[in-house]
Scaffold this active site. Structure first.
Site, mmCIF file in Angstrom:
data_model
loop_
_atom_site.group_PDB
_atom_site.id
_atom_site.type_symbol
_atom_site.label_atom_id
_atom_site.label_comp_id
_atom_site.label_asym_id
_atom_site.label_seq_id
_atom_site.Cartn_x
_atom_site.Cartn_y
_atom_site.Cartn_z
ATOM 1 N N TRP A 1 7.302 -0.682 4.193
ATOM 2 C CA TRP A 1 7.893 0.157 2.842
ATOM 3 C C TRP A 1 9.217 0.599 3.222
ATOM 4 O O TRP A 1 10.053 0.927 2.260
ATOM 5 C CB TRP A 1 7.011 1.343 2.479
ATOM 6 C CG TRP A 1 7.226 2.554 3.253
ATOM 7 C CD1 TRP A 1 6.733 2.759 4.478
ATOM 8 C CD2 TRP A 1 8.093 3.521 2.892
ATOM 9 N NE1 TRP A 1 7.020 4.345 4.682
ATOM 10 C CE2 TRP A 1 7.726 4.597 3.541
ATOM 11 C CE3 TRP A 1 8.534 4.116 1.682
ATOM 12 C CZ2 TRP A 1 8.269 5.905 3.651
ATOM 13 C CZ3 TRP A 1 9.469 5.237 1.624
ATOM 14 C CH2 TRP A 1 8.975 6.014 2.540
ATOM 15 N N HIS B 1 15.129 11.965 13.024
ATOM 16 C CA HIS B 1 13.719 12.201 13.761
ATOM 17 C C HIS B 1 12.698 10.794 13.460
ATOM 18 O O HIS B 1 11.825 10.606 14.359
ATOM 19 C CB HIS B 1 13.105 13.397 13.630
ATOM 20 C CG HIS B 1 12.595 13.839 12.372
ATOM 21 N ND1 HIS B 1 12.153 14.921 11.878
ATOM 22 C CD2 HIS B 1 11.850 12.805 11.441
ATOM 23 C CE1 HIS B 1 11.686 15.034 10.517
ATOM 24 N NE2 HIS B 1 11.539 13.607 10.282
ATOM 25 N N HIS B 2 13.009 10.430 12.538
ATOM 26 C CA HIS B 2 12.474 8.689 12.233
ATOM 27 C C HIS B 2 12.732 7.883 13.210
ATOM 28 O O HIS B 2 12.184 6.584 12.893
ATOM 29 C CB HIS B 2 12.488 8.452 10.739
ATOM 30 C CG HIS B 2 11.674 9.615 9.841
ATOM 31 N ND1 HIS B 2 10.367 9.405 9.727
ATOM 32 C CD2 HIS B 2 12.439 10.501 9.326
ATOM 33 C CE1 HIS B 2 10.321 10.779 8.466
ATOM 34 N NE2 HIS B 2 11.213 11.229 8.790
ATOM 35 N N GLU C 1 12.175 12.878 0.789
ATOM 36 C CA GLU C 1 11.152 12.213 0.035
ATOM 37 C C GLU C 1 9.855 12.783 0.462
ATOM 38 O O GLU C 1 8.650 12.869 -0.385
ATOM 39 C CB GLU C 1 11.426 10.890 0.247
ATOM 40 C CG GLU C 1 10.077 10.089 -0.378
ATOM 41 C CD GLU C 1 9.764 10.049 -1.940
ATOM 42 O OE1 GLU C 1 10.625 10.426 -2.557
ATOM 43 O OE2 GLU C 1 8.543 9.874 -2.373
ATOM 44 N N THR D 1 6.979 26.448 7.641
ATOM 45 C CA THR D 1 5.732 26.008 7.287
ATOM 46 C C THR D 1 4.766 26.814 7.869
ATOM 47 O O THR D 1 3.472 27.114 7.265
ATOM 48 C CB THR D 1 5.750 24.573 7.987
ATOM 49 O OG1 THR D 1 6.872 23.717 7.619
ATOM 50 C CG2 THR D 1 4.375 23.861 7.246
ATOM 51 N N HIS E 1 13.602 11.626 4.236
ATOM 52 C CA HIS E 1 12.917 12.729 4.921
ATOM 53 C C HIS E 1 12.729 13.604 3.706
ATOM 54 O O HIS E 1 11.485 14.192 3.558
ATOM 55 C CB HIS E 1 13.427 13.273 6.085
ATOM 56 C CG HIS E 1 12.544 14.398 6.532
ATOM 57 N ND1 HIS E 1 11.424 13.942 7.461
ATOM 58 C CD2 HIS E 1 12.366 15.637 6.410
ATOM 59 C CE1 HIS E 1 10.606 15.054 7.653
ATOM 60 N NE2 HIS E 1 11.279 15.995 6.992
ATOM 61 N N TYR F 1 9.126 15.629 1.622
ATOM 62 C CA TYR F 1 8.928 17.074 1.084
ATOM 63 C C TYR F 1 8.716 16.859 -0.377
ATOM 64 O O TYR F 1 8.038 18.133 -0.814
ATOM 65 C CB TYR F 1 10.148 18.040 1.497
ATOM 66 C CG TYR F 1 10.068 18.130 2.905
ATOM 67 C CD1 TYR F 1 8.487 18.461 3.513
ATOM 68 C CD2 TYR F 1 11.062 18.018 3.867
ATOM 69 C CE1 TYR F 1 8.614 18.793 4.909
ATOM 70 C CE2 TYR F 1 10.976 18.169 5.063
ATOM 71 C CZ TYR F 1 9.681 18.495 5.904
ATOM 72 O OH TYR F 1 9.433 18.864 7.001
ATOM 73 N N ARG G 1 1.563 0.501 15.352
ATOM 74 C CA ARG G 1 1.389 0.486 13.977
ATOM 75 C C ARG G 1 1.674 -0.929 13.261
ATOM 76 O O ARG G 1 2.415 -1.804 13.928
ATOM 77 C CB ARG G 1 1.984 1.735 13.090
ATOM 78 C CG ARG G 1 3.456 1.451 13.365
ATOM 79 C CD ARG G 1 4.052 2.737 12.660
ATOM 80 N NE ARG G 1 4.014 2.776 11.239
ATOM 81 C CZ ARG G 1 4.807 3.261 10.389
ATOM 82 N NH1 ARG G 1 5.745 4.006 10.918
ATOM 83 N NH2 ARG G 1 4.794 3.319 9.023
ATOM 84 N N ASP H 1 7.407 22.998 -24.930
ATOM 85 C CA ASP H 1 7.264 21.646 -24.607
ATOM 86 C C ASP H 1 8.253 21.655 -23.473
ATOM 87 O O ASP H 1 8.943 22.423 -22.981
ATOM 88 C CB ASP H 1 7.771 20.821 -25.612
ATOM 89 C CG ASP H 1 6.823 19.376 -25.496
ATOM 90 O OD1 ASP H 1 7.214 18.722 -24.304
ATOM 91 O OD2 ASP H 1 6.539 18.890 -26.371
ATOM 92 N N SER I 1 -0.776 27.300 -3.690
ATOM 93 C CA SER I 1 -0.768 28.697 -3.929
ATOM 94 C C SER I 1 -1.003 29.234 -5.307
ATOM 95 O O SER I 1 -1.044 30.641 -5.534
ATOM 96 C CB SER I 1 0.869 28.876 -3.693
ATOM 97 O OG SER I 1 1.393 28.404 -2.451
ATOM 98 N N HIS J 1 0.673 -1.357 -0.090
ATOM 99 C CA HIS J 1 -0.045 -0.045 0.197
ATOM 100 C C HIS J 1 0.919 1.180 -0.086
ATOM 101 O O HIS J 1 0.680 2.294 -0.838
ATOM 102 C CB HIS J 1 -0.952 0.028 1.158
ATOM 103 C CG HIS J 1 -1.586 1.326 1.421
ATOM 104 N ND1 HIS J 1 -2.583 1.796 0.801
ATOM 105 C CD2 HIS J 1 -1.353 2.344 2.530
ATOM 106 C CE1 HIS J 1 -3.089 2.947 1.372
ATOM 107 N NE2 HIS J 1 -2.269 3.376 2.439
ATOM 108 N N SER K 1 13.515 6.532 -13.277
ATOM 109 C CA SER K 1 12.224 7.363 -13.760
ATOM 110 C C SER K 1 12.182 8.855 -13.144
ATOM 111 O O SER K 1 12.162 9.878 -13.749
ATOM 112 C CB SER K 1 10.907 6.664 -13.654
ATOM 113 O OG SER K 1 9.941 7.539 -13.792
ATOM 114 N N SER K 2 12.216 8.852 -11.916
ATOM 115 C CA SER K 2 12.358 10.178 -11.120
ATOM 116 C C SER K 2 13.206 10.805 -11.485
ATOM 117 O O SER K 2 12.962 12.135 -11.465
ATOM 118 C CB SER K 2 12.035 9.959 -9.583
ATOM 119 O OG SER K 2 10.782 9.169 -9.027
ATOM 120 N N LYS L 1 4.129 29.613 5.523
ATOM 121 C CA LYS L 1 3.182 29.548 4.349
ATOM 122 C C LYS L 1 1.900 29.395 4.735
ATOM 123 O O LYS L 1 0.928 30.171 4.010
ATOM 124 C CB LYS L 1 3.661 27.981 3.801
ATOM 125 C CG LYS L 1 4.921 27.990 3.289
ATOM 126 C CD LYS L 1 5.246 26.585 2.394
ATOM 127 C CE LYS L 1 6.260 27.065 1.488
ATOM 128 N NZ LYS L 1 5.737 27.612 0.019
HETATM 129 CU CU LIG Z 1 10.424 13.307 8.603
#
Ligand SMILES: [Cu+2]
Ligand SMILES: [Cu+2]
Lengths: 380, 532
Positions: free
Chosen positions: B139, B299-300, B252, B325, B250, B254, B447, B103, B265, B74, B166-167, B328
């Site tokens: 994941w 922090h993860h 990722e 943040t 991390h 963002y 979890r 283009d 915006s 998932h 690809s990315s 914003k």
């Molecule tokens: Cu994080």
């Protein structure tokens, strides 16, 4: 719009936002305060930050919803065209920084205290295994495994037909709880035998990963006697959801009595290890050991679960040379889920499980593995 | 103008070849968006399996191994298959139109970077039917657990490599396009914010996708070639993987939220009929968030047992992210302030984004506080947090963008009544789905568990009901999109009264080729009012 009308809208919207927040608090659960000084500090910290977030949220959302209520085209307003205000932008950069500093101070203090693992009165080593815990009381030479209790284990099988509500402490009960004294600074040394697990009892206020190949430290001092439950918190494979933790905190006197009892049991086990066992004795003990230690993977009927967990009924290993079989069980098999059991189970348990697997499900080798043989191998 | 045509500009080619061989940014954008929608449904179906099993305590439907495959898949499908390709699709369609380019800069690479994806995901999903089963270690693929996977693990790793390639190609294309192909007068600080946030995102992608590739390659050799990068018994360190993974992971996060900031915006000023407030500070805030994303990874993993100094550093650095943040959010609210707002579907999704993303931001701030994180970590509180950020954040922004630009893409207005219904349905049920998960985590539910103790039964049932309803509601979105492609009220070039930006100066639907000659730019075309 008149000034006082504006004010009424702001108040009304704010009341609505506050009511929504209040509703969320009223319905919900919260973090437990716990039974240690650290857990209470964590709880207070959690509440302080939560309230700061709530206040900021109420202000921001009130501004936003007031705007949504009043500054809409359907009311015939003309859009203003301003696009920046240095004063406002500086202000809402500086104020959050000050709030963050105010949060960081108590957080830092609490954290420093948590990391002071020195001057502990006793040490317990916790080892995570797939999927049970092992506790070693380092000073008192006591050691045992703690697994999901039989009642929960039966009920948690797929479509077991047993209602979880009918099981006491469903999934939060173990066969052998961790017994500790209250009012004592206990240092924990945490490690793992296979994959990473995480030892977590919410009432103590923390969790710590148990990692193969390294030893983590943590400590606690429990204030009130009681039973505190928790679970493994780090995904550790298929039975990650089924390795609970139960801590029984007792008075210092009761703890001393418990230690005494455990040491006597250990002495009995020691003589048991040295005597010769009959095939029947080993088979009946082995059946129990197999059921609790091996059956999760190799299944009760010895048929295994393809492809990860091979069958034992009629297998090469279980019917071939005894020495090879013993080696696999003691040392495990690299690169598979089969771990070595030499540091996890007693010599009796290993010998009995070996004898059982070599004679059950038509394996009929007639081999008897004596506990003393295993003891020699593991101690030698 | 027609003198600029040196060769025939035929209309879009017909048949399957149009899609397979396309080098047209609009067609490739469409492919990305449709692929993302398909993956959104596949990943959503897996979420339904998860919520079904968690509907009540006890195991009723699936074995724990399969449950773990579902949570793992998932996440992989939603992150790499749904959210990221959706943003790349939006970038393909909109960046050239927004900066007045004919283009993308590298059209052939563009074709390739899309067409890798269907193969990557076919391979990833096929592992579910292989002997070894799909990946079941989460994941994040933490060893040693992920190294217990069967041989199908090699396919998972190869699929991740392909997604990374690809990315990276997509990111190179975005950077090359933005830096080289802007219309005269479109200086960097006049670019729409969506373009800015994508430019920053593209740099993040190039920086971290190779890190992920390195991490999974080491898993591959540990698993199949007897190396010991992460095997303690061989002198390796399982925690090292986590450091490397989150150095990718991390940023990722963002990568999945900065383009969302960009979309919102664009939309809020359009429907507030007012210039974006604090354009420059928005740009600087995005850039500082991107910078900070490289120094907060640990922090993860506060519970792995880091030294005190490390824990303090990562706590402070993470808390600092709240500042840009916050800027914003304050700017979006100020943009609404004293505007003349209307509330068509894109605006509703954008407003939903602001409120719900902010809630996800608050729980993120709470998670940064290390002692409290010792309780929150690896519980449903975290699950609630990142779903607020990713579903009501990234996905809501993508939905907002889809409704906003559908008229430009298809030439038809979508059905506004259905769109609004879709918003309200989603907004209500998504909260029923995820808000109770905060309570579950605080009360002690870890979890990634397939079954739970009875004390968690009520909130899990509520959450599952929310999940089913939210899931069904997304089929309505699919219906609305298909219906709009097929027909509907004719859209004008400027489909929204307050919409600014070059994309609204070309007809709707946007012709196959646009801006063969660079457009003339004036400040009234800019969503932020220009004047910088
Ligand atoms: Cu994080
Ligand atoms: Cu676990």
């Amino acid at each position: 719009m008149k000034r006082e009308n504006y004010f009424i809208v702001v108040l009304a919207v704010m009341a609505g936002v506050i009511a929504a927040v209040w509703g969320m608090f009223a319905i919900g659960d919260n973090m437990p305060r716990g039974v240690t000084e650290f857990s209470r500090q964590v709880y207070d910290l959690h509440m302080v930050i939560l309230w700061i977030c709530v206040v900021i949220g109420v202000l921001v959302f009130t501004a936003m919803f007031v705007s949504i209520a009043l500054h809409r085209k359907s009311r015939g307003v003309e859009a203003a065209q301003f696009s920046h205000s240095t004063k406002a932008e500086v202000l809402w950069t500086i104020i959050p920084i000050l709030i963050l500093v105010a949060m960081a101070v108590p957080a830092t203090k609490t954290l420093i205290k948590m990391e002071e693992t020195g001057d502990a009165e006793m040490n317990i080593k916790i080892t995570g295994y797939q999927w049970r815990w092992k506790y070693d009381y380092l000073e008192d030479d006591i050691s045992f495994l703690s697994s999901l209790d039989a009642g929960s284990d039966a009920a948690r099988q797929l479509q077991s037909g047993i209602e979880p509500v009918d099981v006491d402490n469903y999934l939060l009960e173990v066969d052998n709880p961790l017994v500790v004294p209250v009012g004592t600074k206990i240092r924990f040394l945490l490690t793992a035998g296979d994959v990473i697990h995480s030892w977590w009892v919410p009432a103590l206020g923390w969790k710590r990963d148990t990692i193969p190949g390294s030893v983590n430290e943590a400590w606690t001092r429990i204030d009130e006697p009681g039973t505190y439950r928790g679970q493994c918190a780090e995904l550790c494979g298929k039975d990650h959801g089924f390795m609970p933790i139960v801590v029984e905190a007792v008075s210092k006197e009761d703890y001393a009595a418990w230690i005494n009892e455990q040491q006597q049991l250990a002495a009995v086990a020691k003589t048991d290890e040295e005597r010769l066992w009959t095939l029947n004795e080993l088979m009946s003990h082995g059946e129990n050991v197999y059921a609790t230690q091996c059956a999760t993977c190799h299944q009760g009927d010895g048929q295994g679960l393809t492809p990860a967990f091979p069958a034992l009924a009629g297998s090469q290993v279980a019917t071939g040379p005894v020495a090879d079989h013993i080696k696999v069980v003691l040392q495990g098999r690299n690169g598979t889920a089969m771990r070595g059991f030499s540091d996890m189970l007693s010599a009796q348990d290993i010998a009995a499980a070996l004898t059982y697997t070599r004679n059950a499900w038509g394996n009929q080798t007639g081999d008897v593995v004596q506990p003393s043989t295993i003891a020699q191998l593991t101690n030698g | 103008m027609s003198t600029a045509h040196t060769h025939e500009h035929h209309e879009a080619p017909k048949g399957l070849g149009r899609w397979v061989f396309s080098t047209n940014h609009k067609d490739i954008g469409t492919l990305y968006l449709l692929f993302s929608l398909l993956m959104f449904i596949v990943g959503g179906a897996m979420a339904m399996v998860i919520r079904l099993e968690l509907f009540q305590p006890g195991l009723q439907f699936v074995h724990p191994e399969f449950f773990n495959q579902m949570t793992t898949m998932h996440a992989l499908v939603m992150i790499f298959g749904a959210v990221m390709p959706a943003f790349v699709g939006l970038a393909n369609w909109m960046i050239p139109l927004m900066i007045g380019a004919p283009d993308m800069a590298l059209p052939r690479m563009n074709n390739w970077s899309f067409w890798i994806l269907p193969f990557a995901f076919a391979m990833l999903l096929s592992t579910l039917f292989m002997d070894g089963g799909g990946p079941a270690g989460g994941w994040t693929l933490y060893p040693p657990l992920s190294l217990q996977s069967g041989n199908s693990f090699a396919f998972v790793i190869f699929a991740i490599h392909l997604m990374g390639i690809s990315s990276i190609m997509g990111a190179i294309n975005v950077i090359a396009t933005i830096l080289n192909m802007r219309a005269p007068g479109m200086t960097l600080l006049r670019m729409p914010l969506f373009v800015w946030t994508w430019l920053i995102t593209a740099f993040l992608l190039i920086a971290v996708m190779p890190v992920l590739a390195g991490a999974v390659t080491m898993l591959l050799t540990d698993r199949f070639f007897d190396t010991s990068f992460f095997n303690a018994a061989g002198g390796g360190d399982p925690v090292m993987f986590q450091h490397i993974f989150w150095f990718f992971g991390h940023p990722e996060v963002y990568i999945m939220i900065l383009p969302a900031f960009g979309i919102v915006s664009e939309i809020i000023p359009a429907f507030a009929r007012k210039p974006l407030f604090g354009y420059a500070s928005m740009v600087y805030a995005s850039a500082s968030i991107a910078f900070l994303s490289f120094i907060v990874w640990a922090h993860h993993m506060f519970t792995v047992g880091m030294p005190l100094g490390g824990e303090l550093f990562f706590m402070y650095a993470t808390m600092v992210i709240a500042v840009p943040t916050g800027v914003k959010v304050f700017n979006w609210v100020s943009t609404m302030w004293r505007g003349a707002m209307t509330f068509e579907t894109p605006m509703l999704f954008a407003l939903g984004f602001v409120v719900l993303f902010t809630i996800g931001g608050f729980s993120g701030l709470m998670l940064a506080i290390v002692p409290a994180d010792f309780q929150y970590h690896d519980t449903y509180f975290v699950v609630a947090h990142f779903h607020y950020v990713l579903v009501t954040g990234a996905v809501f922004a993508i939905m907002a963008g889809a409704y906003y630009w559908l008229p430009k893409w298809t030439g038809h207005m979508y059905n506004e009544k259905l769109g609004k219904f879709h918003f309200w349905w989603s907004a209500i049920w998504v909260n029923v789905l995820f808000f109770p998960q905060h309570y579950l985590g605080l009360a002690g539910m870890p979890r990634r568990i397939p079954d739970y103790s009875v004390q968690f039964a009520d909130f899990n049932m509520i959450s599952s009901i929310g999940g089913f309803a939210f899931g069904v509601g997304q089929l309505l979105f699919v219906y609305i999109v298909i219906k709009t492609i097929r027909g509907g009220e004719k859209a004008e070039a400027r489909s929204w009264e307050g919409a600014k930006g070059l994309e609204w100066t070309v007809p709707s639907p946007a012709p196959h080729h646009t801006f063969d000659t660079p457009p003339e730019l004036d400040d009234s075309q800019l969503a932020h009012g220009g004047g910088h």
